[in-house]
Motif scaffolding. Structure first.
Motif, PDB file in Angstrom:
ATOM      1  N   ASP A 101     -61.277  -7.007 -58.438  1.00 24.24           N
ATOM      2  CA  ASP A 101     -60.587  -5.875 -59.056  1.00 24.24           C
ATOM      3  C   ASP A 101     -59.678  -5.125 -58.075  1.00 24.24           C
ATOM      4  OD1 ASP A 101     -62.690  -4.898 -57.534  1.00 24.24           O
ATOM      5  OD2 ASP A 101     -63.152  -3.272 -58.929  1.00 24.24           O
ATOM      6  N   GLN A 102     -59.602  -5.594 -56.825  1.00 25.52           N
ATOM      7  CA  GLN A 102     -58.796  -4.936 -55.801  1.00 25.52           C
ATOM      8  C   GLN A 102     -57.404  -5.568 -55.723  1.00 25.52           C
ATOM      9  OE1 GLN A 102     -59.809  -2.268 -53.833  1.00 25.52           O
ATOM     10  NE2 GLN A 102     -61.573  -2.249 -55.205  1.00 25.52           N
ATOM     11  N   PRO A 103     -56.414  -4.791 -55.290  1.00 21.89           N
ATOM     12  CA  PRO A 103     -55.079  -5.378 -55.117  1.00 21.89           C
ATOM     13  C   PRO A 103     -55.037  -6.304 -53.899  1.00 21.89           C
ATOM     14  CG  PRO A 103     -55.085  -3.082 -54.430  1.00 21.89           C
ATOM     15  CD  PRO A 103     -56.444  -3.359 -55.019  1.00 21.89           C
ATOM     16  N   PHE A 104     -54.144  -7.279 -53.965  1.00 22.19           N
ATOM     17  CA  PHE A 104     -53.923  -8.219 -52.861  1.00 22.19           C
ATOM     18  C   PHE A 104     -55.219  -8.876 -52.400  1.00 22.19           C
ATOM     19  CE2 PHE A 104     -50.708  -4.852 -52.528  1.00 22.19           C
ATOM     20  CZ  PHE A 104     -49.574  -5.609 -52.796  1.00 22.19           C
ATOM     21  N   GLN A 105     -55.954  -9.439 -53.355  1.00 24.21           N
ATOM     22  CA  GLN A 105     -57.221 -10.087 -53.039  1.00 24.21           C
ATOM     23  C   GLN A 105     -57.066 -11.606 -53.129  1.00 24.21           C
ATOM     24  OE1 GLN A 105     -59.299 -11.791 -55.464  1.00 24.21           O
ATOM     25  NE2 GLN A 105     -57.887 -11.476 -57.161  1.00 24.21           N
ATOM     26  N   TRP A 107     -59.414 -14.787 -54.151  1.00 21.67           N
ATOM     27  CA  TRP A 107     -60.638 -15.320 -54.751  1.00 21.67           C
ATOM     28  C   TRP A 107     -61.784 -14.319 -54.784  1.00 21.67           C
ATOM     29  CZ3 TRP A 107     -60.437 -20.389 -51.490  1.00 21.67           C
ATOM     30  CH2 TRP A 107     -59.362 -21.160 -51.924  1.00 21.67           C
ATOM     31  N   GLY A 108     -61.458 -13.038 -54.712  1.00 20.00           N
ATOM     32  CA  GLY A 108     -62.472 -11.994 -54.756  1.00 20.00           C
ATOM     33  C   GLY A 108     -63.248 -11.828 -53.460  1.00 20.00           C
ATOM     34  N   GLN A 109     -62.861 -12.551 -52.415  1.00 17.03           N
ATOM     35  CA  GLN A 109     -63.638 -12.526 -51.177  1.00 17.03           C
ATOM     36  C   GLN A 109     -63.046 -11.623 -50.109  1.00 17.03           C
ATOM     37  OE1 GLN A 109     -66.645 -13.968 -51.533  1.00 17.03           O
ATOM     38  NE2 GLN A 109     -65.686 -14.184 -53.539  1.00 17.03           N
ATOM     39  N   ILE A 110     -61.743 -11.472 -50.073  1.00 15.75           N
ATOM     40  CA  ILE A 110     -61.075 -10.568 -49.139  1.00 15.75           C
ATOM     41  C   ILE A 110     -59.969  -9.850 -49.890  1.00 15.75           C
ATOM     42  CG2 ILE A 110     -61.592 -11.837 -47.018  1.00 15.75           C
ATOM     43  CD1 ILE A 110     -58.769 -13.070 -47.210  1.00 15.75           C
ATOM     44  N   CYS A 111     -59.569  -8.696 -49.381  1.00 14.28           N
ATOM     45  CA  CYS A 111     -58.468  -7.951 -49.988  1.00 14.28           C
ATOM     46  C   CYS A 111     -57.836  -7.046 -48.940  1.00 14.28           C
ATOM     47  CB  CYS A 111     -58.946  -7.141 -51.200  1.00 14.28           C
ATOM     48  SG  CYS A 111     -60.047  -5.787 -50.798  1.00 14.28           S
ATOM     49  N   LEU A 112     -56.601  -6.693 -49.183  1.00 12.63           N
ATOM     50  CA  LEU A 112     -55.847  -5.881 -48.232  1.00 12.63           C
ATOM     51  C   LEU A 112     -56.455  -4.495 -47.998  1.00 12.63           C
ATOM     52  CD1 LEU A 112     -53.437  -5.695 -46.348  1.00 12.63           C
ATOM     53  CD2 LEU A 112     -52.075  -4.919 -48.303  1.00 12.63           C
ATOM     54  N   PRO A 113     -56.878  -3.759 -49.038  1.00 12.38           N
ATOM     55  CA  PRO A 113     -57.437  -2.421 -48.764  1.00 12.38           C
ATOM     56  C   PRO A 113     -58.641  -2.454 -47.820  1.00 12.38           C
ATOM     57  CG  PRO A 113     -56.935  -2.626 -51.085  1.00 12.38           C
ATOM     58  CD  PRO A 113     -56.745  -3.991 -50.493  1.00 12.38           C
ATOM     59  N   PHE A 114     -59.514  -3.434 -47.980  1.00  9.53           N
ATOM     60  CA  PHE A 114     -60.673  -3.499 -47.095  1.00  9.53           C
ATOM     61  C   PHE A 114     -60.300  -4.028 -45.717  1.00  9.53           C
ATOM     62  CE2 PHE A 114     -62.980  -2.506 -50.844  1.00  9.53           C
ATOM     63  CZ  PHE A 114     -64.147  -1.898 -50.395  1.00  9.53           C
ATOM     64  N   ALA A 115     -59.306  -4.877 -45.629  1.00  9.20           N
ATOM     65  CA  ALA A 115     -58.827  -5.321 -44.318  1.00  9.20           C
ATOM     66  C   ALA A 115     -58.304  -4.122 -43.524  1.00  9.20           C
ATOM     67  CB  ALA A 115     -57.751  -6.389 -44.473  1.00  9.20           C
ATOM     68  N   ILE A 116     -57.595  -3.222 -44.201  1.00 10.78           N
ATOM     69  CA  ILE A 116     -57.095  -2.012 -43.542  1.00 10.78           C
ATOM     70  C   ILE A 116     -58.265  -1.119 -43.124  1.00 10.78           C
ATOM     71  CG2 ILE A 116     -55.780   0.121 -43.910  1.00 10.78           C
ATOM     72  CD1 ILE A 116     -53.896  -1.621 -45.717  1.00 10.78           C
ATOM     73  N   LEU A 117     -59.251  -0.980 -44.001  1.00 14.78           N
ATOM     74  CA  LEU A 117     -60.439  -0.194 -43.680  1.00 14.78           C
ATOM     75  C   LEU A 117     -61.168  -0.775 -42.470  1.00 14.78           C
ATOM     76  CD1 LEU A 117     -62.402   2.101 -44.592  1.00 14.78           C
ATOM     77  CD2 LEU A 117     -63.574   0.359 -45.928  1.00 14.78           C
ATOM     78  N   PHE A 118     -61.236  -2.103 -42.392  1.00 14.63           N
ATOM     79  CA  PHE A 118     -61.918  -2.744 -41.269  1.00 14.63           C
ATOM     80  C   PHE A 118     -61.214  -2.485 -39.947  1.00 14.63           C
ATOM     81  CE2 PHE A 118     -63.545  -6.054 -44.467  1.00 14.63           C
ATOM     82  CZ  PHE A 118     -64.652  -5.282 -44.753  1.00 14.63           C
ATOM     83  N   SER A 119     -59.910  -2.177 -39.988  1.00 12.33           N
ATOM     84  CA  SER A 119     -59.212  -1.891 -38.730  1.00 12.33           C
ATOM     85  C   SER A 119     -59.825  -0.661 -38.053  1.00 12.33           C
ATOM     86  CB  SER A 119     -57.711  -1.712 -38.957  1.00 12.33           C
ATOM     87  OG  SER A 119     -57.447  -0.546 -39.709  1.00 12.33           O
ATOM     88  N   GLY A 120     -60.224   0.312 -38.840  1.00 10.23           N
ATOM     89  CA  GLY A 120     -60.894   1.483 -38.273  1.00 10.23           C
ATOM     90  C   GLY A 120     -62.241   1.127 -37.672  1.00 10.23           C
ATOM     91  N   LEU A 121     -62.956   0.231 -38.323  1.00 10.30           N
ATOM     92  CA  LEU A 121     -64.246  -0.195 -37.788  1.00 10.30           C
ATOM     93  C   LEU A 121     -64.077  -0.988 -36.495  1.00 10.30           C
ATOM     94  CD1 LEU A 121     -66.090  -1.230 -41.064  1.00 10.30           C
ATOM     95  CD2 LEU A 121     -66.468   0.811 -39.663  1.00 10.30           C
ATOM     96  N   VAL A 122     -63.016  -1.775 -36.413  1.00  7.74           N
ATOM     97  CA  VAL A 122     -62.756  -2.543 -35.198  1.00  7.74           C
ATOM     98  C   VAL A 122     -62.433  -1.604 -34.036  1.00  7.74           C
ATOM     99  CG1 VAL A 122     -61.211  -4.219 -34.110  1.00  7.74           C
ATOM    100  CG2 VAL A 122     -62.073  -4.646 -36.409  1.00  7.74           C
ATOM    101  N   VAL A 123     -61.650  -0.567 -34.303  1.00  6.33           N
ATOM    102  CA  VAL A 123     -61.340   0.415 -33.249  1.00  6.33           C
ATOM    103  C   VAL A 123     -62.627   1.117 -32.805  1.00  6.33           C
ATOM    104  CG1 VAL A 123     -60.151   2.592 -32.752  1.00  6.33           C
ATOM    105  CG2 VAL A 123     -58.934   0.729 -33.898  1.00  6.33           C
TER     106      VAL A 123
END
Length: 147
Positions: A101-105, A107-123
């Motif tokens: 249900d997320q944009p730019f996903q 197969w439902g396994q990865i998506c752009l909004p969570f990839a951006i969120l993960f950048s904060g976790l990586v920092v």
């Protein structure tokens, strides 16, 4: 000479095991706090992220800007999440997450909004890993900068 090499490798393995366990524990409990549940595979991924964030900083002597470290980390996290999702969600049908249900996903396994969120976790992982590797394992003191 051989004894020193064994000690050095043993120390590196200990550092990696500690980072992996700490990263896994932190991410597992972060998911429980935010979503109300987690899965053991998220422990594995969280550990891998902290190990990677620390390793890349130590390897490069903390000479790269945070955006480079975060970018590399997001690529790794997203790739690992995609592979893990294919295994646990598609192959084993465990249904741990679904980003359909997320944009730019994909197969439902990865998506752009969570990839951006993960950048904060990586920092955050870079900061935590850098300071802990210096404080606990006498690694080089990390120097963080944006540009």
């Amino acid at each position: 000479m051989e004894n020193n090499r064994i000690k050095r490798y043993s120390r590196r393995i200990g550092e990696g095991a500690f980072s992996w366990a700490l990263g896994g524990t932190c991410y597992y409990f972060l998911e429980i706090a935010l979503r109300g549940y987690s899965h053991w595979s998220m422990f594995v991924l969280g550990g891998a992220v902290l190990c990677f964030a620390t390793f890349q900083g130590v390897l490069m002597h903390w000479s790269e800007p945070l955006w480079v470290q975060a970018g590399r980390g997001v690529v790794l996290v997203t790739a690992l999440e995609f592979i893990t999702g294919l295994i646990v969600n598609k192959w084993l049908n465990l249904g741990i997450w679904d980003y359909s249900d997320q944009p730019f996903q994909l197969w439902g396994q990865i998506c752009l909004p969570f990839a951006i969120l993960f950048s904060g976790l990586v920092v955050a992982a870079a900061f935590l890993g850098g300071f802990l590797s210096h404080a606990l394992f006498r690694e080089e003191k990390p120097r963080f900068f944006v540009l």
